[in-house]
Design a protein around this motif. Structure first.
Motif, PDB file in Angstrom:
ATOM      1  N   TYR A 100     -13.372  20.136   0.743  1.00  0.00           N
ATOM      2  CA  TYR A 100     -12.147  20.264   0.389  1.00  0.00           C
ATOM      3  C   TYR A 100     -11.631  21.819   0.706  1.00  0.00           C
ATOM      4  O   TYR A 100     -10.564  22.145   0.891  1.00  0.00           O
ATOM      5  N   MET A 101     -12.700  22.614   0.018  1.00  0.00           N
ATOM      6  CA  MET A 101     -12.342  24.077   0.222  1.00  0.00           C
ATOM      7  C   MET A 101     -12.294  24.533   1.685  1.00  0.00           C
ATOM      8  O   MET A 101     -11.176  25.454   1.825  1.00  0.00           O
ATOM      9  N   ASN A 102     -12.948  24.177   2.689  1.00  0.00           N
ATOM     10  CA  ASN A 102     -12.819  24.477   3.946  1.00  0.00           C
ATOM     11  C   ASN A 102     -11.734  23.828   4.750  1.00  0.00           C
ATOM     12  O   ASN A 102     -11.404  24.387   5.840  1.00  0.00           O
ATOM     13  N   ASP A 103     -11.000  22.683   4.286  1.00  0.00           N
ATOM     14  CA  ASP A 103      -9.994  22.020   4.868  1.00  0.00           C
ATOM     15  C   ASP A 103      -8.897  21.970   4.026  1.00  0.00           C
ATOM     16  O   ASP A 103      -8.683  21.264   3.214  1.00  0.00           O
ATOM     17  N   PRO A 104      -8.072  23.039   4.007  1.00  0.00           N
ATOM     18  CA  PRO A 104      -6.791  23.128   3.350  1.00  0.00           C
ATOM     19  C   PRO A 104      -5.775  21.827   3.237  1.00  0.00           C
ATOM     20  O   PRO A 104      -5.203  21.676   2.176  1.00  0.00           O
ATOM     21  N   GLN A 105      -5.877  21.047   4.248  1.00  0.00           N
ATOM     22  CA  GLN A 105      -5.152  19.851   4.335  1.00  0.00           C
ATOM     23  C   GLN A 105      -5.728  18.676   3.771  1.00  0.00           C
ATOM     24  O   GLN A 105      -5.085  17.550   3.296  1.00  0.00           O
ATOM     25  N   LEU A 106      -7.090  18.698   3.413  1.00  0.00           N
ATOM     26  CA  LEU A 106      -7.647  17.614   3.149  1.00  0.00           C
ATOM     27  C   LEU A 106      -7.331  16.960   1.679  1.00  0.00           C
ATOM     28  O   LEU A 106      -7.079  15.605   1.515  1.00  0.00           O
ATOM     29  N   GLY A 107      -7.076  18.057   0.711  1.00  0.00           N
ATOM     30  CA  GLY A 107      -6.552  17.350  -0.679  1.00  0.00           C
ATOM     31  C   GLY A 107      -5.336  16.570  -0.328  1.00  0.00           C
ATOM     32  O   GLY A 107      -5.031  15.567  -0.990  1.00  0.00           O
ATOM     33  N   ALA A 108      -4.191  17.284   0.370  1.00  0.00           N
ATOM     34  CA  ALA A 108      -2.979  16.399   0.496  1.00  0.00           C
ATOM     35  C   ALA A 108      -3.120  15.263   1.021  1.00  0.00           C
ATOM     36  O   ALA A 108      -2.303  14.242   0.705  1.00  0.00           O
ATOM     37  N   LEU A 109      -3.902  15.235   2.057  1.00  0.00           N
ATOM     38  CA  LEU A 109      -4.181  14.042   2.900  1.00  0.00           C
ATOM     39  C   LEU A 109      -4.700  13.080   2.219  1.00  0.00           C
ATOM     40  O   LEU A 109      -4.277  11.736   2.302  1.00  0.00           O
ATOM     41  N   ALA A 110      -6.040  13.297   1.296  1.00  0.00           N
ATOM     42  CA  ALA A 110      -6.376  12.461   0.455  1.00  0.00           C
ATOM     43  C   ALA A 110      -5.487  11.698  -0.525  1.00  0.00           C
ATOM     44  O   ALA A 110      -5.373  10.374  -0.882  1.00  0.00           O
ATOM     45  N   LEU A 111      -4.460  12.558  -1.108  1.00  0.00           N
ATOM     46  CA  LEU A 111      -3.621  12.016  -1.943  1.00  0.00           C
ATOM     47  C   LEU A 111      -2.587  11.076  -1.423  1.00  0.00           C
ATOM     48  O   LEU A 111      -2.075  10.082  -2.001  1.00  0.00           O
ATOM     49  N   GLU A 112      -2.439  11.460  -0.250  1.00  0.00           N
ATOM     50  CA  GLU A 112      -1.304  10.633   0.494  1.00  0.00           C
ATOM     51  C   GLU A 112      -1.917   9.270   0.771  1.00  0.00           C
ATOM     52  O   GLU A 112      -1.224   8.199   1.014  1.00  0.00           O
ATOM     53  N   GLY A 113      -3.288   9.334   1.142  1.00  0.00           N
ATOM     54  CA  GLY A 113      -4.087   8.141   1.574  1.00  0.00           C
ATOM     55  C   GLY A 113      -4.253   7.170   0.229  1.00  0.00           C
ATOM     56  O   GLY A 113      -4.221   6.098   0.406  1.00  0.00           O
ATOM     57  N   ILE A 114      -4.445   7.738  -0.910  1.00  0.00           N
ATOM     58  CA  ILE A 114      -4.517   7.178  -2.285  1.00  0.00           C
ATOM     59  C   ILE A 114      -3.069   6.164  -2.262  1.00  0.00           C
ATOM     60  O   ILE A 114      -3.222   5.067  -2.678  1.00  0.00           O
ATOM     61  N   ARG A 115      -1.878   7.083  -2.284  1.00  0.00           N
ATOM     62  CA  ARG A 115      -0.702   6.228  -2.216  1.00  0.00           C
ATOM     63  C   ARG A 115      -0.690   5.036  -1.245  1.00  0.00           C
ATOM     64  O   ARG A 115      -0.365   3.967  -1.725  1.00  0.00           O
ATOM     65  N   PHE A 116      -1.066   5.362   0.075  1.00  0.00           N
ATOM     66  CA  PHE A 116      -0.930   4.372   1.021  1.00  0.00           C
ATOM     67  C   PHE A 116      -1.729   2.995   0.654  1.00  0.00           C
ATOM     68  O   PHE A 116      -1.323   2.371   0.721  1.00  0.00           O
ATOM     69  N   HIS A 117      -3.007   3.219   0.286  1.00  0.00           N
ATOM     70  CA  HIS A 117      -3.999   2.292   0.112  1.00  0.00           C
ATOM     71  C   HIS A 117      -3.693   1.417  -1.358  1.00  0.00           C
ATOM     72  O   HIS A 117      -4.012   0.069  -1.597  1.00  0.00           O
ATOM     73  N   GLU A 118      -2.980   2.062  -2.165  1.00  0.00           N
ATOM     74  CA  GLU A 118      -2.718   1.561  -3.569  1.00  0.00           C
ATOM     75  C   GLU A 118      -1.450   0.773  -3.287  1.00  0.00           C
ATOM     76  O   GLU A 118      -0.822   0.029  -4.393  1.00  0.00           O
ATOM     77  N   SER A 119      -0.793   0.792  -2.297  1.00  0.00           N
ATOM     78  CA  SER A 119       0.474   0.111  -2.076  1.00  0.00           C
ATOM     79  C   SER A 119       0.276  -1.336  -1.416  1.00  0.00           C
ATOM     80  O   SER A 119      -0.731  -1.967  -1.870  1.00  0.00           O
ATOM     81  N   ALA A 120       1.075  -1.796  -0.562  1.00  0.00           N
ATOM     82  CA  ALA A 120       0.534  -3.095   0.148  1.00  0.00           C
ATOM     83  C   ALA A 120      -0.481  -2.906   1.237  1.00  0.00           C
ATOM     84  O   ALA A 120      -0.799  -3.877   1.837  1.00  0.00           O
ATOM     85  N   HIS A 121      -1.365  -1.933   1.367  1.00  0.00           N
ATOM     86  CA  HIS A 121      -2.062  -1.666   2.513  1.00  0.00           C
ATOM     87  C   HIS A 121      -3.604  -1.668   1.906  1.00  0.00           C
ATOM     88  O   HIS A 121      -4.541  -1.237   2.557  1.00  0.00           O
ATOM     89  N   ASP A 122      -3.809  -2.085   0.504  1.00  0.00           N
ATOM     90  CA  ASP A 122      -5.099  -2.224   0.011  1.00  0.00           C
ATOM     91  C   ASP A 122      -6.159  -2.902   0.506  1.00  0.00           C
ATOM     92  O   ASP A 122      -7.371  -2.888   0.097  1.00  0.00           O
ATOM     93  N   CYS A 123      -5.618  -4.047   1.348  1.00  0.00           N
ATOM     94  CA  CYS A 123      -6.820  -4.801   1.978  1.00  0.00           C
ATOM     95  C   CYS A 123      -7.172  -4.482   3.344  1.00  0.00           C
ATOM     96  O   CYS A 123      -8.200  -5.266   3.887  1.00  0.00           O
ATOM     97  N   GLN A 124      -6.701  -3.408   3.770  1.00  0.00           N
ATOM     98  CA  GLN A 124      -7.205  -3.050   5.234  1.00  0.00           C
ATOM     99  C   GLN A 124      -8.606  -2.437   5.199  1.00  0.00           C
ATOM    100  O   GLN A 124      -8.817  -1.658   4.324  1.00  0.00           O
ATOM    101  N   VAL A 125      -9.226  -2.753   6.279  1.00  0.00           N
ATOM    102  CA  VAL A 125     -10.648  -2.235   6.236  1.00  0.00           C
ATOM    103  C   VAL A 125     -10.503  -0.839   6.748  1.00  0.00           C
ATOM    104  O   VAL A 125      -9.695  -0.575   7.630  1.00  0.00           O
ATOM    105  N   ASN A 126     -11.421   0.176   6.059  1.00  0.00           N
ATOM    106  CA  ASN A 126     -11.189   1.432   6.865  1.00  0.00           C
ATOM    107  C   ASN A 126     -12.625   2.222   6.717  1.00  0.00           C
ATOM    108  O   ASN A 126     -13.601   1.734   6.040  1.00  0.00           O
ATOM    109  N   SER A 127     -12.600   3.343   7.111  1.00  0.00           N
ATOM    110  CA  SER A 127     -14.094   3.975   7.332  1.00  0.00           C
ATOM    111  C   SER A 127     -14.591   4.427   6.019  1.00  0.00           C
ATOM    112  O   SER A 127     -15.962   4.129   5.716  1.00  0.00           O
ATOM    113  N   PHE A 128     -13.882   4.592   4.984  1.00  0.00           N
ATOM    114  CA  PHE A 128     -14.308   5.136   3.651  1.00  0.00           C
ATOM    115  C   PHE A 128     -14.842   4.004   3.017  1.00  0.00           C
ATOM    116  O   PHE A 128     -16.123   3.927   2.515  1.00  0.00           O
TER     117      PHE A 128
END
Length: 219
Positions: free
Chosen positions: A107-135
């Motif tokens: 996270y320290m070496n990639d300044p975009q990662l924190g914001a992207l992770a937070l947006e990903g949390i919002r995305f998967h906690e909405s109507a998309h939580d059943c999608q298979v993903n790499s994580f």
């Protein structure tokens, strides 16, 4: 007759396609991190990548599909690095600290990662939580790595025997990334900017020491 370089599946054509996709994912990651999924525009991503908007839709179909591809690509890189980290030869305490440091540095070496992770949390906690993903696909391997490390520490009498490896992993992930993904709340509570140079140093040491202290067997 077309030359080999111009054929759709020639080495040059495949290389050009890979380079184009890399540019697209880089531009998309930056845009999604800065503007979120709702605020991102496909034409802006296409322009930054040096391609047409039609080509972006040709490869990904929709903005959501491009976003999930960016999330998957970032998750895969993170998980691959953690799973491949060679800590088996280290003493259990040092092995855990090495894994925690690696998580923080990602996270320290990639300044975009924190914001992207937070947006990903919002995305998967909405109507998309059943999608298979790499994580979700790669998490069993990381769970197994933490479980093996924990068991080694228990066997050597260093770690407490009643620690659940799943909770250790989840707690470690939340604490080590929290200064980046939830920096506003943490910064207000602790009284310093957790993304500043000094703030990152303080939070990194506190989080790692807190996690280690929670599983150390009392003497």
């Amino acid at each position: 007759m077309p030359t080999d370089d111009l054929q759709p599946h020639s080495p040059r054509a495949e290389s050009n396609k890979r380079e184009t996709l890399e540019r697209l994912l880089t531009a998309a990651k930056r845009t999604f991190a800065e503007k979120g999924l709702a605020g991102a525009r496909m034409e802006d991503i296409a322009r930054q990548a040096g391609v047409t908007k039609q080509l972006v839709y040709h490869y990904y179909g929709s903005k959501e599909s491009l976003f999930t591809t960016v999330l998957d690509d970032s998750s895969r890189r993170i998980m691959d690095e953690l799973v491949a980290l060679n800590v088996e030869h280290l003493p259990p305490q040092q092995a855990l600290l090495t894994l925690l440091d690696c998580t923080f540095e990602q996270y320290m070496n990639d300044p975009q990662l924190g914001a992207l992770a937070l947006e990903g949390i919002r995305f998967h906690e909405s109507a998309h939580d059943c999608q298979v993903n790499s994580f979700s696909d790669q998490s069993p391997a990381l769970k197994a790595k933490f479980a093996s490390l924990l068991q080694r520490g228990i066997s050597e009498g260093i770690f407490r025997a009643n620690v659940d490896a799943r909770f250790l992993l989840a707690t470690s992930a939340l604490l080590m990334s929290g200064g980046f993904t939830n920096h506003y709340t943490l910064s207000v509570l602790v009284g310093f900017d957790t993304r500043s140079t000094e703030g990152m140093k303080i939070w990194r040491e506190h989080a790692a020491n807190f996690i280690l202290a929670a599983i150390i067997k009392p003497s």
